[in-house]
Design a protein around this motif. Structure first.
Motif, PDB file in Angstrom:
ATOM      1  N   MET A   1       0.845  -1.185   0.000  1.00 50.19           N
ATOM      2  CA  MET A   1       0.000   0.000   0.000  1.00 50.19           C
ATOM      3  C   MET A   1       0.884   1.240   0.000  1.00 50.19           C
ATOM      4  O   MET A   1       1.867   1.312   0.727  1.00 50.19           O
ATOM      5  N   ASP A   2       0.494   2.222  -0.790  1.00 51.87           N
ATOM      6  CA  ASP A   2       1.185   3.493  -0.808  1.00 51.87           C
ATOM      7  C   ASP A   2       1.010   4.189   0.542  1.00 51.87           C
ATOM      8  O   ASP A   2      -0.068   4.149   1.145  1.00 51.87           O
ATOM      9  N   ALA A   3       2.097   4.824   1.030  1.00 51.82           N
ATOM     10  CA  ALA A   3       2.046   5.471   2.341  1.00 51.82           C
ATOM     11  C   ALA A   3       0.963   6.551   2.393  1.00 51.82           C
ATOM     12  O   ALA A   3       0.309   6.728   3.425  1.00 51.82           O
ATOM     13  N   ARG A   4       0.758   7.253   1.288  1.00 49.63           N
ATOM     14  CA  ARG A   4      -0.282   8.279   1.281  1.00 49.63           C
ATOM     15  C   ARG A   4      -1.658   7.670   1.480  1.00 49.63           C
ATOM     16  O   ARG A   4      -2.518   8.232   2.168  1.00 49.63           O
ATOM     17  N   GLN A   5      -1.893   6.508   0.873  1.00 47.30           N
ATOM     18  CA  GLN A   5      -3.170   5.827   1.051  1.00 47.30           C
ATOM     19  C   GLN A   5      -3.357   5.408   2.506  1.00 47.30           C
ATOM     20  O   GLN A   5      -4.452   5.535   3.066  1.00 47.30           O
ATOM     21  N   PHE A   6      -2.280   4.882   3.090  1.00 50.80           N
ATOM     22  CA  PHE A   6      -2.383   4.474   4.490  1.00 50.80           C
ATOM     23  C   PHE A   6      -2.727   5.660   5.388  1.00 50.80           C
ATOM     24  O   PHE A   6      -3.622   5.580   6.234  1.00 50.80           O
ATOM     25  N   LEU A   7      -2.029   6.778   5.205  1.00 49.25           N
ATOM     26  CA  LEU A   7      -2.283   7.949   6.040  1.00 49.25           C
ATOM     27  C   LEU A   7      -3.691   8.486   5.825  1.00 49.25           C
ATOM     28  O   LEU A   7      -4.359   8.919   6.775  1.00 49.25           O
ATOM     29  N   ARG A   8      -4.160   8.433   4.596  1.00 46.01           N
ATOM     30  CA  ARG A   8      -5.483   8.972   4.289  1.00 46.01           C
ATOM     31  C   ARG A   8      -6.606   8.100   4.848  1.00 46.01           C
ATOM     32  O   ARG A   8      -7.602   8.611   5.372  1.00 46.01           O
ATOM     33  N   HIS A   9      -6.444   6.781   4.762  1.00 41.74           N
ATOM     34  CA  HIS A   9      -7.573   5.897   5.063  1.00 41.74           C
ATOM     35  C   HIS A   9      -7.474   5.167   6.397  1.00 41.74           C
ATOM     36  O   HIS A   9      -8.499   4.679   6.892  1.00 41.74           O
ATOM     37  N   TYR A  10      -6.272   5.090   6.996  1.00 42.50           N
ATOM     38  CA  TYR A  10      -6.127   4.274   8.206  1.00 42.50           C
ATOM     39  C   TYR A  10      -5.533   5.014   9.395  1.00 42.50           C
ATOM     40  O   TYR A  10      -5.952   4.777  10.526  1.00 42.50           O
ATOM     41  N   TRP A  11      -4.555   5.875   9.182  1.00 43.78           N
ATOM     42  CA  TRP A  11      -3.849   6.502  10.295  1.00 43.78           C
ATOM     43  C   TRP A  11      -4.826   7.225  11.226  1.00 43.78           C
ATOM     44  O   TRP A  11      -5.545   8.117  10.811  1.00 43.78           O
ATOM     45  N   GLN A  12      -4.874   6.791  12.491  1.00 49.54           N
ATOM     46  CA  GLN A  12      -5.759   7.312  13.523  1.00 49.54           C
ATOM     47  C   GLN A  12      -7.237   7.196  13.159  1.00 49.54           C
ATOM     48  O   GLN A  12      -8.071   7.939  13.692  1.00 49.54           O
ATOM     49  N   LYS A  13      -7.548   6.257  12.272  1.00 47.22           N
ATOM     50  CA  LYS A  13      -8.940   6.067  11.866  1.00 47.22           C
ATOM     51  C   LYS A  13      -9.435   4.645  12.135  1.00 47.22           C
ATOM     52  O   LYS A  13     -10.476   4.453  12.746  1.00 47.22           O
ATOM     53  N   ARG A  14      -8.683   3.631  11.665  1.00 47.27           N
ATOM     54  CA  ARG A  14      -9.154   2.258  11.833  1.00 47.27           C
ATOM     55  C   ARG A  14      -7.981   1.283  11.757  1.00 47.27           C
ATOM     56  O   ARG A  14      -6.943   1.589  11.154  1.00 47.27           O
ATOM     57  N   PRO A  15      -8.138   0.118  12.356  1.00 46.41           N
ATOM     58  CA  PRO A  15      -7.062  -0.874  12.339  1.00 46.41           C
ATOM     59  C   PRO A  15      -6.812  -1.407  10.937  1.00 46.41           C
ATOM     60  O   PRO A  15      -7.667  -1.336  10.053  1.00 46.41           O
ATOM     61  N   LEU A  16      -5.615  -1.944  10.747  1.00 43.35           N
ATOM     62  CA  LEU A  16      -5.248  -2.542   9.467  1.00 43.35           C
ATOM     63  C   LEU A  16      -4.313  -3.716   9.716  1.00 43.35           C
ATOM     64  O   LEU A  16      -3.285  -3.575  10.373  1.00 43.35           O
ATOM     65  N   LEU A  17      -4.671  -4.856   9.177  1.00 43.96           N
ATOM     66  CA  LEU A  17      -3.804  -6.034   9.201  1.00 43.96           C
ATOM     67  C   LEU A  17      -3.057  -6.113   7.873  1.00 43.96           C
ATOM     68  O   LEU A  17      -3.671  -6.049   6.805  1.00 43.96           O
ATOM     69  N   ILE A  18      -1.730  -6.237   7.964  1.00 42.73           N
ATOM     70  CA  ILE A  18      -0.903  -6.319   6.760  1.00 42.73           C
ATOM     71  C   ILE A  18      -0.162  -7.653   6.798  1.00 42.73           C
ATOM     72  O   ILE A  18       0.762  -7.836   7.600  1.00 42.73           O
ATOM     73  N   ARG A  19      -0.580  -8.585   5.964  1.00 43.82           N
ATOM     74  CA  ARG A  19       0.097  -9.876   5.890  1.00 43.82           C
ATOM     75  C   ARG A  19       1.420  -9.717   5.140  1.00 43.82           C
ATOM     76  O   ARG A  19       1.513  -8.984   4.155  1.00 43.82           O
ATOM     77  N   ALA A  20       2.443 -10.412   5.628  1.00 43.72           N
ATOM     78  CA  ALA A  20       3.769 -10.407   4.998  1.00 43.72           C
ATOM     79  C   ALA A  20       4.258  -8.973   4.767  1.00 43.72           C
ATOM     80  O   ALA A  20       4.741  -8.631   3.694  1.00 43.72           O
ATOM     81  N   ALA A  21       4.136  -8.147   5.796  1.00 44.66           N
ATOM     82  CA  ALA A  21       4.577  -6.759   5.684  1.00 44.66           C
ATOM     83  C   ALA A  21       6.088  -6.658   5.518  1.00 44.66           C
ATOM     84  O   ALA A  21       6.587  -5.770   4.831  1.00 44.66           O
ATOM     85  N   PHE A  22       6.817  -7.566   6.159  1.00 45.01           N
ATOM     86  CA  PHE A  22       8.275  -7.600   6.084  1.00 45.01           C
ATOM     87  C   PHE A  22       8.729  -9.046   5.914  1.00 45.01           C
ATOM     88  O   PHE A  22       8.012  -9.969   6.317  1.00 45.01           O
TER      89      PHE A  22
END
Length: 287
Positions: free
Chosen positions: A1-22
């Motif tokens: 996911m693009d960092a801008r998308q994450f900040l727009r849709h999730y940061w301080q808004k709702r949880p997010l599970l990221i499989r195989a993030a690293f």
């Protein structure tokens, strides 16, 4: 996911599970390395004993001797080590991956080792956190409910929710990561041995900042003066004029914007106390 998308849709808004993030071996955190840090007096560490302490959910503070760590039971405990990014270059490199958040907001990278069924109980954090599974597995449960101080179990070392009811649940494997905004109730339970990295973010409150400003002697000290004091018909009254004077006294004590910005810069980039002490001791050693 693009960092801008994450900040727009999730940061301080709702949880997010990221499989195989690293990649699963990115941190290479194992029990021996973490236990070695927990024996170091310059490192902040804690043991959370759900059952094996003198009372439920007892917290013990390090450093811990090797003998103490060997005596731990087979289940229901966790070892938490703060500021691992100051001691492991690989942890510091991992923290760099979160530079899409302003640096001053990043607190530290904590690593927790949990024996089977270990955890720190259902709780709330007042800050954002990324929970990266480094080794083993951990089951995370979150709740969509809003909780209050009255929901906390009294008399414990930890702020544990007594009536936690989860609405979602995930089992995280190595490399998986869960993002949680502030005040989302959550409970992580190790499935077998588990190593989890917690990347936490600073969220200073107004009272914390004001307290730090007072402690730093960053205010201009002055005292009320009223050489033109006149007789009052009602001596018990704090008059409107006096209230204006006292409000002005408080406001005038605060530094101006330029001085306040300079103080904020120092305050928000100060190393944790344990790391400051470690570096001072290192600098004092003969070459």
């Amino acid at each position: 996911m693009d960092a801008r998308q994450f900040l727009r849709h999730y940061w301080q808004k709702r949880p997010l599970l990221i499989r195989a993030a690293f990649p699963a071996d990115r941190l290479q955190a194992d029990r021996a390395d973490l236990f070695a840090l927990a024996r170091n007096p310059d490192v902040e560490s804690r043991l959370v004993l759900e059952r094996a302490g003198e009372y439920p959910w007892q917290v013990q503070h390090g450093p811990f001797s090797a003998a103490r760590l060997r005596r731990l039971p087979a289940s229901h405990w966790s070892l938490l080590v703060q500021g691992v990014n100051f001691h492991w270059p690989r942890a510091a490199a991992l923290l760099e991956e979160f530079s899409f958040i302003p640096n001053w907001r990043v607190d530290d990278l904590m690593v927790s080792y949990a024996a089977d069924k270990g955890g720190v109980g259902p709780h709330l954090d007042s800050y954002d956190v990324f929970l990266l599974q480094a080794a083993g597995r951990r089951r995370w449960r979150i709740s969509g409910r809003s909780y209050r101080e009255s929901d906390l179990t009294p008399g414990l070392d930890l702020r544990i929710l007594g009536n936690f009811r989860h609405s979602r649940e995930w089992l995280l494997e190595p490399g998986d990561m869960l993002y949680l905004p502030p005040n989302v109730a959550h409970h992580g339970i190790a499935v077998g041995e588990s190593v989890t990295c917690s990347i936490g973010f600073r969220a200073p409150s107004s009272s914390e900042l004001l307290g730090a400003l007072l402690d730093s002697q960053g205010i201009r000290e002055s005292r009320i003066a009223d050489p033109g004091l006149a007789l009052q018909a009602r001596p018990g009254e704090i008059t409107a004029r006096q209230r204006r004077q006292l409000r002005g006294l408080i406001r005038d004590a605060l530094p101006g914007d330029e001085d306040l910005d300079r103080w904020l810069g120092r305050q928000l980039t100060t190393l944790p106390p344990m790391e400051q002490l470690r570096r001072r001791m290192h600098e004092a050693l003969p070459p």
